[in-house]
Enzyme design. Structure first.
Site, PDB file in Angstrom:
ATOM      1  N   LYS A  35       0.799  -1.229   0.000  1.00 52.07           N
ATOM      2  CA  LYS A  35       0.000   0.000   0.000  1.00 52.07           C
ATOM      3  C   LYS A  35       0.834   1.282   0.000  1.00 52.07           C
ATOM      4  O   LYS A  35       0.395   2.318  -0.464  1.00 52.07           O
ATOM      5  CB  LYS A  35      -0.957  -0.003   1.177  1.00 52.07           C
ATOM      6  N   GLU A  43      -9.474   6.656   3.732  1.00 52.12           N
ATOM      7  CA  GLU A  43     -10.325   5.700   4.433  1.00 52.12           C
ATOM      8  C   GLU A  43      -9.486   4.477   4.728  1.00 52.12           C
ATOM      9  O   GLU A  43      -8.482   4.225   4.058  1.00 52.12           O
ATOM     10  CB  GLU A  43     -11.507   5.301   3.547  1.00 52.12           C
ATOM     11  N   SER A  99       1.748  -9.822  -0.843  1.00 49.23           N
ATOM     12  CA  SER A  99       1.323  -8.413  -0.753  1.00 49.23           C
ATOM     13  C   SER A  99       1.588  -7.775   0.603  1.00 49.23           C
ATOM     14  O   SER A  99       1.771  -6.564   0.687  1.00 49.23           O
ATOM     15  CB  SER A  99      -0.156  -8.294  -1.107  1.00 49.23           C
TER      16      SER A  99
END
Ligand SMILES: *Cc1c(COP(=O)(O)O)cnc(C)c1O
Length: 420
Positions: free
Chosen positions: A106, A128, A395
């Protein structure tokens, strides 16, 4: 450079992956920008700024430096030898996005959008978060750039992810609980959009996946493309060829599309996205949009959505909060239709089992989201021969999930979650 030697099927000229999204933000019938008038202006402004930045070598250079010295790129491509031998099939490689700062892919997107916000002269960032991973990446980047930062999070998610809330606050972010509806991610996104409309002059909204209204899906994909670009270079160096199959978990779809994008033209490489099969494929028990979903519009974007016949969004369930969302990124829907990317689903119990297998065989604790991709990858590896290669995108890391896994191992009815 790599292209000259390795694109095996560039003759697939009927279609150019760089042509998408089109000017109106569409990936074929999917995507677009279905928003109220008040949001169309900030989205247009963002799109213009992004298109300029994308062409600007200075922007790319600064992003590249930040990805290196702040986030920790390039990440390793790791051959999981012990695991491969144990499963007895294909060689398994892991792309180690879990090694990045804040623990998941991310940060690639958070950094890209923060640099863009700086360029646009914005001083305040909102975002968010569901499980908290995107919130932590955003809070961390905001501390680094000196932005004011507000993170919207469902009140229920705040309760479940108390440690992550504390981590965001340590980085100076204000975390605002959202009490509406199911008090989870969907409501947090609504609240962030409301804030953005009100404060758009000084505020940028860092959306956390390849979702939402144009330009987000394409822009977020671009910020994650580095995953696949590195993977390709690393395979050329380590194996002298590309993998036979590549596998990634799919929540909104950002790690998967970033991993796959540079391989879309490599028709000999099979690409598989893995959704959350939850407890079962009964309504409300999973988040496999391509299994139980229908075409619809959610939060600005036309795509496959889990909804009832009246168009009400269905509740979803997954053991991993990051895959637990009713809509899938529009670019995935497009490549599913074309048959270029295939989609599978893995349930809670099998994901937990993969979590334990990778931890015990390789000493790497994967995120529960990632464990869905791993489980499918392990199944595929057993089907293939020893001279074949699978690459799974790791990930994120599983530290955040360790407590939850411990709790689930005590829960009756999850046969695979036995204690080691
Ligand atoms: C958020 C998250 C995901 C799911 O998001 P995508 O946009 O589908 O990548 C997957 N893995 C990890 C570790 C995450 O934090």
């Amino acid at each position: 450079m790599i292209k000259d030697t390795l694109v095996t099927s560039a003759t697939n000229s009927s279609f150019d992956r760089f042509s998408l999204p089109d000017k109106s933000g569409r990936f074929g019938p999917y995507g677009g920008s279905f928003v109220p008038e008040t949001l169309s202006h900030p989205l247009r402004e963002l799109n213009d700024a992004y298109l300029q930045a994308k062409k600007d070598p200075e922007f790319q250079k600064e992003l590249d430096q930040m990805l290196r010295n702040f986030a920790g790129r390039p990440t390793e491509l790791y051959y999981a030898e012990r695991l491969s031998n144990r499963l007895g099939g294909a060689k398994i490689y892991l792309k180690r996005e879990d090694l990045l700062h804040t623990g998941a892919h991310k940060i690639n997107n958070a950094l890209g959008q923060a640099l863009l916000a700086k360029r646009m002269g914005k001083k305040r960032i909102i975002a968010e978060t569901g499980a908290g991973q995107h919130g932590i990446a955003t809070a961390s980047v905001c501390a680094r750039f000196g932005f004011d930062c507000v993170i919207y999070m469902g009140a229920e998610d705040m309760r479940r992810q108390a440690l992550n809330v504390f981590r965001m606050r340590l980085s100076g972010a204000e975390v605002r609980g959202v009490e509406a509806g199911s008090k989870t991610l969907k409501e947090a996104i609504n609240e962030a959009m409301r804030d953005w409309v009100t404060n758009v002059r000084n505020t940028h909204y860092i959306l956390g996946s390849a979702l939402g209204a144009h330009p987000y899906p394409g822009m977020v994909r671009d910020f994650h493309r580095v995953i696949g670009e590195e993977t390709k270079r690393q395979f050329v160096k380590m194996e002298g060829r590309l993998p036979d199959e590549m596998i990634a978990c799919v929540g909104g779809g950002s790690n998967a599309i970033g991993f796959f994008f540079d391989f879309l033209e490599e028709e000999d490489v099979r690409l598989i996205g893995v959704e959350a099969g939850g407890r079962s494929l009964d309504e409300g028990e999973h988040a496999a949009r391509f299994e139980g979903g229908k075409l619809g519009i959610l939060q600005g974007c036309k795509t496959w959505i889990l909804q009832n016949p009246d168009g009400q969004i269905n509740p979803t369930h997954s053991v991993s909060a990051g895959l637990d969302y009713a809509a899938i990124g529009p670019e995935h829907a497009f490549y599913k239709d074309r048959g270029r990317i295939e989609y599978a689903h893995i349930g809670d119990a099998e994901a937990l089992d993969a979590f334990r297998t990778l931890s015990s065989e390789e000493g790497i604790l994967p995120a529960l989201e990632t464990s869905h991709g791993l489980a499918h990858g392990f199944n595929r590896a057993k089907e293939l021969s020893k001279d074949q290669i699978i690459c799974i995108n790791l990930s994120g890391r599983g530290d955040k999930d360790a407590m939850e896994v411990a709790r689930l191992m005590e829960t009756p009815g999850i046969p695979n979650a036995k204690k080691p």
